[in-house]
Scaffold this motif. Structure first.
Motif, PDB file in Angstrom:
ATOM      1  N   ILE A   1     -27.738  23.723 -99.456  1.00 54.40           N
ATOM      2  CA  ILE A   1     -29.207  23.781 -99.451  1.00 54.40           C
ATOM      3  C   ILE A   1     -29.842  22.718-100.336  1.00 54.40           C
ATOM      4  CG2 ILE A   1     -29.082  26.286 -99.076  1.00 54.40           C
ATOM      5  CD1 ILE A   1     -30.212  26.578-101.941  1.00 54.40           C
ATOM      6  N   MET A   2     -29.064  21.846-100.953  1.00 51.17           N
ATOM      7  CA  MET A   2     -29.626  20.836-101.857  1.00 51.17           C
ATOM      8  C   MET A   2     -30.515  19.849-101.097  1.00 51.17           C
ATOM      9  SD  MET A   2     -26.368  18.296-102.410  1.00 51.17           S
ATOM     10  CE  MET A   2     -25.738  17.335-101.022  1.00 51.17           C
ATOM     11  N   VAL A   3     -31.394  19.189-101.840  1.00 49.82           N
ATOM     12  CA  VAL A   3     -32.168  18.080-101.288  1.00 49.82           C
ATOM     13  C   VAL A   3     -31.269  16.842-101.326  1.00 49.82           C
ATOM     14  CG1 VAL A   3     -34.212  16.639-101.567  1.00 49.82           C
ATOM     15  CG2 VAL A   3     -34.331  19.084-102.113  1.00 49.82           C
ATOM     16  N   HIS A   4     -30.964  16.291-100.164  1.00 46.17           N
ATOM     17  CA  HIS A   4     -30.041  15.163-100.113  1.00 46.17           C
ATOM     18  C   HIS A   4     -30.616  13.955-100.843  1.00 46.17           C
ATOM     19  CE1 HIS A   4     -27.479  12.004 -98.283  1.00 46.17           C
ATOM     20  NE2 HIS A   4     -26.572  12.984 -98.275  1.00 46.17           N
ATOM     21  N   ARG A   5     -29.731  13.121-101.361  1.00 46.72           N
ATOM     22  CA  ARG A   5     -30.175  11.975-102.165  1.00 46.72           C
ATOM     23  C   ARG A   5     -31.087  11.039-101.388  1.00 46.72           C
ATOM     24  NH1 ARG A   5     -24.548  10.713-101.510  1.00 46.72           N
ATOM     25  NH2 ARG A   5     -24.215   8.973-100.054  1.00 46.72           N
ATOM     26  N   THR A   6     -30.938  10.996-100.059  1.00 49.32           N
ATOM     27  CA  THR A   6     -31.812  10.132 -99.266  1.00 49.32           C
ATOM     28  C   THR A   6     -33.244  10.641 -99.224  1.00 49.32           C
ATOM     29  OG1 THR A   6     -31.143  11.321 -97.258  1.00 49.32           O
ATOM     30  CG2 THR A   6     -29.907   9.325 -97.826  1.00 49.32           C
ATOM     31  N   LYS A   7     -33.459  11.906 -99.580  1.00 44.08           N
ATOM     32  CA  LYS A   7     -34.811  12.474 -99.587  1.00 44.08           C
ATOM     33  C   LYS A   7     -35.311  12.749-101.002  1.00 44.08           C
ATOM     34  CE  LYS A   7     -35.830  15.342 -96.286  1.00 44.08           C
ATOM     35  NZ  LYS A   7     -35.905  16.525 -95.418  1.00 44.08           N
ATOM     36  N   MET A   8     -34.522  12.368-102.009  1.00 41.18           N
ATOM     37  CA  MET A   8     -34.938  12.564-103.393  1.00 41.18           C
ATOM     38  C   MET A   8     -36.085  11.621-103.761  1.00 41.18           C
ATOM     39  SD  MET A   8     -31.299  13.013-105.420  1.00 41.18           S
ATOM     40  CE  MET A   8     -32.072  12.389-106.921  1.00 41.18           C
ATOM     41  N   VAL A   9     -37.055  12.147-104.484  1.00 38.70           N
ATOM     42  CA  VAL A   9     -38.118  11.317-105.053  1.00 38.70           C
ATOM     43  C   VAL A   9     -37.727  11.019-106.495  1.00 38.70           C
ATOM     44  CG1 VAL A   9     -40.561  11.168-105.647  1.00 38.70           C
ATOM     45  CG2 VAL A   9     -39.842  12.375-103.567  1.00 38.70           C
ATOM     46  N   ALA A  10     -37.390   9.753-106.780  1.00 41.57           N
ATOM     47  CA  ALA A  10     -36.942   9.352-108.113  1.00 41.57           C
ATOM     48  C   ALA A  10     -37.680   8.087-108.524  1.00 41.57           C
ATOM     49  CB  ALA A  10     -35.429   9.122-108.131  1.00 41.57           C
ATOM     50  N   ILE A  11     -37.750   7.833-109.835  1.00 39.94           N
ATOM     51  CA  ILE A  11     -38.506   6.702-110.386  1.00 39.94           C
ATOM     52  C   ILE A  11     -37.562   5.812-111.179  1.00 39.94           C
ATOM     53  CG2 ILE A  11     -40.412   6.041-111.898  1.00 39.94           C
ATOM     54  CD1 ILE A  11     -41.689   8.734-111.331  1.00 39.94           C
TER      55      ILE A  11
ATOM     56  N   ASP B   1     -40.618  18.171 -90.332  1.00 36.68           N
ATOM     57  CA  ASP B   1     -39.224  17.931 -89.991  1.00 36.68           C
ATOM     58  C   ASP B   1     -38.798  18.626 -88.710  1.00 36.68           C
ATOM     59  OD1 ASP B   1     -39.029  16.410 -92.233  1.00 36.68           O
ATOM     60  OD2 ASP B   1     -38.128  17.972 -93.472  1.00 36.68           O
ATOM     61  N   ALA B   2     -39.426  19.730 -88.353  1.00 36.01           N
ATOM     62  CA  ALA B   2     -39.021  20.502 -87.179  1.00 36.01           C
ATOM     63  C   ALA B   2     -40.256  21.024 -86.465  1.00 36.01           C
ATOM     64  CB  ALA B   2     -38.107  21.657 -87.577  1.00 36.01           C
ATOM     65  N   HIS B   3     -40.334  20.757 -85.153  1.00 38.40           N
ATOM     66  CA  HIS B   3     -41.490  21.158 -84.362  1.00 38.40           C
ATOM     67  C   HIS B   3     -41.035  21.928 -83.131  1.00 38.40           C
ATOM     68  CE1 HIS B   3     -44.353  18.694 -86.616  1.00 38.40           C
ATOM     69  NE2 HIS B   3     -43.443  17.741 -86.608  1.00 38.40           N
ATOM     70  N   PRO B   4     -41.198  23.250 -83.094  1.00 37.18           N
ATOM     71  CA  PRO B   4     -40.910  23.993 -81.865  1.00 37.18           C
ATOM     72  C   PRO B   4     -41.865  23.565 -80.755  1.00 37.18           C
ATOM     73  CG  PRO B   4     -41.060  25.461 -83.765  1.00 37.18           C
ATOM     74  CD  PRO B   4     -41.576  24.126 -84.216  1.00 37.18           C
ATOM     75  N   GLN B   5     -41.329  23.439 -79.530  1.00 40.72           N
ATOM     76  CA  GLN B   5     -42.118  23.029 -78.386  1.00 40.72           C
ATOM     77  C   GLN B   5     -42.412  24.220 -77.476  1.00 40.72           C
ATOM     78  OE1 GLN B   5     -43.023  19.546 -78.278  1.00 40.72           O
ATOM     79  NE2 GLN B   5     -42.192  19.880 -80.348  1.00 40.72           N
ATOM     80  N   ALA B   6     -43.408  24.043 -76.631  1.00 38.67           N
ATOM     81  CA  ALA B   6     -43.824  25.138 -75.756  1.00 38.67           C
ATOM     82  C   ALA B   6     -42.733  25.548 -74.780  1.00 38.67           C
ATOM     83  CB  ALA B   6     -45.086  24.734 -74.988  1.00 38.67           C
ATOM     84  N   ASP B   7     -41.846  24.616 -74.429  1.00 43.96           N
ATOM     85  CA  ASP B   7     -40.789  24.934 -73.473  1.00 43.96           C
ATOM     86  C   ASP B   7     -39.561  25.562 -74.123  1.00 43.96           C
ATOM     87  OD1 ASP B   7     -39.845  22.788 -74.859  1.00 43.96           O
ATOM     88  OD2 ASP B   7     -39.424  21.516 -73.119  1.00 43.96           O
ATOM     89  N   GLY B   8     -39.645  25.877 -75.423  1.00 41.53           N
ATOM     90  CA  GLY B   8     -38.527  26.505 -76.115  1.00 41.53           C
ATOM     91  C   GLY B   8     -37.592  25.535 -76.799  1.00 41.53           C
ATOM     92  N   SER B   9     -37.829  24.238 -76.637  1.00 46.65           N
ATOM     93  CA  SER B   9     -36.994  23.235 -77.297  1.00 46.65           C
ATOM     94  C   SER B   9     -37.515  22.977 -78.710  1.00 46.65           C
ATOM     95  CB  SER B   9     -36.977  21.937 -76.492  1.00 46.65           C
ATOM     96  OG  SER B   9     -38.274  21.364 -76.448  1.00 46.65           O
ATOM     97  N   LEU B  10     -36.805  22.108 -79.425  1.00 44.83           N
ATOM     98  CA  LEU B  10     -37.157  21.812 -80.812  1.00 44.83           C
ATOM     99  C   LEU B  10     -37.009  20.320 -81.061  1.00 44.83           C
ATOM    100  CD1 LEU B  10     -37.791  23.008 -83.692  1.00 44.83           C
ATOM    101  CD2 LEU B  10     -35.324  22.952 -84.094  1.00 44.83           C
ATOM    102  N   MET B  11     -38.058  19.701 -81.593  1.00 37.69           N
ATOM    103  CA  MET B  11     -38.005  18.325 -82.061  1.00 37.69           C
ATOM    104  C   MET B  11     -37.701  18.386 -83.554  1.00 37.69           C
ATOM    105  SD  MET B  11     -38.805  16.672 -79.273  1.00 37.69           S
ATOM    106  CE  MET B  11     -39.317  15.036 -79.755  1.00 37.69           C
ATOM    107  N   VAL B  12     -36.609  17.756 -83.973  1.00 38.65           N
ATOM    108  CA  VAL B  12     -36.132  17.968 -85.334  1.00 38.65           C
ATOM    109  C   VAL B  12     -35.600  16.670 -85.926  1.00 38.65           C
ATOM    110  CG1 VAL B  12     -33.857  18.685 -84.504  1.00 38.65           C
ATOM    111  CG2 VAL B  12     -34.616  19.413 -86.757  1.00 38.65           C
ATOM    112  N   GLU B  13     -35.836  16.499 -87.221  1.00 44.41           N
ATOM    113  CA  GLU B  13     -35.257  15.379 -87.942  1.00 44.41           C
ATOM    114  C   GLU B  13     -33.760  15.629 -88.148  1.00 44.41           C
ATOM    115  OE1 GLU B  13     -36.989  12.614 -88.813  1.00 44.41           O
ATOM    116  OE2 GLU B  13     -38.690  13.502 -87.760  1.00 44.41           O
ATOM    117  N   GLY B  14     -32.982  14.554 -88.217  1.00 41.90           N
ATOM    118  CA  GLY B  14     -31.536  14.698 -88.309  1.00 41.90           C
ATOM    119  C   GLY B  14     -31.056  15.369 -89.572  1.00 41.90           C
ATOM    120  N   LEU B  15     -31.796  15.199 -90.687  1.00 47.06           N
ATOM    121  CA  LEU B  15     -31.352  15.750 -91.968  1.00 47.06           C
ATOM    122  C   LEU B  15     -31.768  17.201 -92.186  1.00 47.06           C
ATOM    123  CD1 LEU B  15     -31.883  12.749 -94.433  1.00 47.06           C
ATOM    124  CD2 LEU B  15     -29.738  13.657 -93.536  1.00 47.06           C
ATOM    125  N   VAL B  16     -32.420  17.813 -91.201  1.00 42.70           N
ATOM    126  CA  VAL B  16     -32.804  19.221 -91.346  1.00 42.70           C
ATOM    127  C   VAL B  16     -31.549  20.088 -91.322  1.00 42.70           C
ATOM    128  CG1 VAL B  16     -34.004  21.145 -90.238  1.00 42.70           C
ATOM    129  CG2 VAL B  16     -35.073  18.888 -90.340  1.00 42.70           C
TER     130      VAL B  16
END
Length: 443
Positions: A208-218, A341-356
């Motif tokens: 369940i961690m936030v992957h390093r590619t999505k980390m906000v760091a300075i 990151d994830a959008h359910p569609q009216a036809d029952g499908s899902l548009m989703v980002e790969g890192l979800v």
């Protein structure tokens, strides 16, 4: 002769009644709700305490009931056979077998067990006192039978642990939640929340961690003014600081500490030493159990950790809020950016980002995608396809169609997932052929 016949018939009927009592009691005790019995015992219902004590020694209870049931059934069959031999001669054996089979199945098995299933708690409370006496009387015999059974099984290479539990407590609770959800007694949100609590013992921080590619760091080497500007633009209160490389985390900057420093310096950012304000990072292995990490957060009073792999490389970050969200779902406030990151569609499908994470997809769509071999949707596709697909390729597996929409370098960044009417056991690639020479995944 008539008196003897009447006594024999009376004895047979009595034995069938006792057999029905044993059969119904066995079903009632095994089907009774342990949770309700414990609640009744807490409320002072003495018979509920008897039921709980009987169930605590379940093997002795079942042994006594089976022993008693078989004794009365055999006795009833013997009396019926004797009676029918007297009346019909040798043909009486066949008649006795047919009649007793019908009587035992209908009146001593199906009827009492059906009633017991429909009224399990009430019947369990009613029969508990009698069963307590029965178990005590037959205790020596059942103990001998248990000894014989255990040692016989050991001769065949099998053994029964005295403390063995056929169904683990967590799985029993999970099954009850799913059952009540299907029956409409538990809504989806409550089922997900209760299931999230049970899942903590089965998950690692890497799940369940936030992957390093999505980390906000300075970058800690930036001028203080730019660091402050980035920190104030961020929606996060704790921000990792890095030097040299983004994975080289050297400190954690808290927005509150930064604001206090701004106040003390009267707005002169040149007086602020950002590294002096940062706290040392807390590194945890990616294999740490989520339940153990939750306990560590509470014990250390530190809600932010950096997740590393076995080589010490940064994999991502984990916060206490991430664990809480695993139980209650997404927690948002006025500073959070709405998730896209994830959008359910009216036809029952899902548009989703790969890192979800797959777990988030299952919870959102009430699906059952496997997450044993991969954590993210993109990882599942790569694992099943054994290659990194190109945009436009589709794959059918686990009863779903996965269409790759976008890919950035070696990462699948967006997909469309469509549930199929009939599950497919094999992968069926369609469209363009995947570039199998490029199998290196990016981060």
């Amino acid at each position: 002769m008539t008196l003897a016949l009447g006594l024999t018939l009376g004895a047979i009927v009595g034995l069938l009644i006792v057999s029905a009592f044993f059969s119904g009691s066995e079903t009632a005790l095994t089907a009774a709700s342990r949770a309700r019995m414990h609640a009744l015992e807490e409320d002072g219902v003495a018979r509920a305490g008897l039921v709980n004590r009987l169930l605590d020694s379940r093997e002795r209870l079942i042994g006594a009931l089976l022993l008693g049931n078989n004794l009365v059934n055999i006795a009833a069959s013997a009396l019926t056979t004797s009676l029918f031999l007297t009346i019909f001669g040798e043909a009486g054996v066949v008649y006795a077998t047919l009649v007793m089979t019908a009587l035992v199945v209908v009146f001593a098995e199906v009827l009492p067990k059906t009633y017991a299933i429909l009224n399990a708690d009430r019947m369990a409370l009613s029969v508990a006192p009698a069963l307590k006496i029965l178990v005590a009387l037959l205790a020596p015999v059942t103990a001998a039978l248990q000894f014989l059974v255990r040692h016989t099984l050991r001769l065949f290479g099998s053994s029964i642990d005295d403390d063995a539990d056929v169904l683990a407590a967590h799985e029993e609770i999970r099954g009850a939640i799913e059952l009540h959800h299907k029956e409409g007694g538990v809504v989806k949100g409550d089922r997900d929340m209760l299931g999230g609590v049970l899942d903590l013992r089965d998950l690692d921080v890497s799940d369940i961690m936030v992957h390093r590619t999505k980390m906000v760091a300075i970058d800690a080497e930036l001028p203080p003014a730019e660091i402050i500007d980035q920190a104030l633009r961020s929606s996060h209160t704790r921000l990792p600081l890095w030097k040299g490389e983004r994975e080289e985390i050297v400190g954690i900057l808290h927005a509150r500490t930064l604001l206090q420093a701004l106040r003390d310096s009267r707005g002169d950012v040149s007086k602020i030493d950002v590294m002096a304000l940062a706290t040392p990072p807390w590194f945890v292995p990616d294999t740490t159990a989520l339940k153990a990490q939750l306990a560590a957060f509470l014990k250390r009073k530190n809600h932010f950790s950096i997740v590393v792999d076995e080589y010490g490389e940064v994999m991502g970050l984990l916060t206490l809020e991430d664990i809480i969200e695993e139980i209650v779902g997404d927690i948002t406030d006025e500073t959070d950016v709405p998730a896209t990151d994830a959008h359910p569609q009216a036809d029952g499908s899902l548009m989703v980002e790969g890192l979800v994470p797959i777990r988030d997809v299952n919870r959102l769509m009430d699906w059952d995608l496997p997450d044993e071999e991969a954590t993210t949707v993109a990882g599942l596709v790569i694992h099943e396809a054994q290659t990194i697909p190109n945009p436009g390729q589709t794959f059918n597996f686990h009863g779903f169609r996965f269409e790759v929409l976008r890919r950035h370098r070696n990462r699948i960044t967006r997909l469309r997932v469509v549930p199929l009417s009939e599950p497919h056991g094999k992968i069926e690639p369609e469209g363009k052929t995947a570039d199998k020479s490029n199998t290196k995944t990016g981060s």
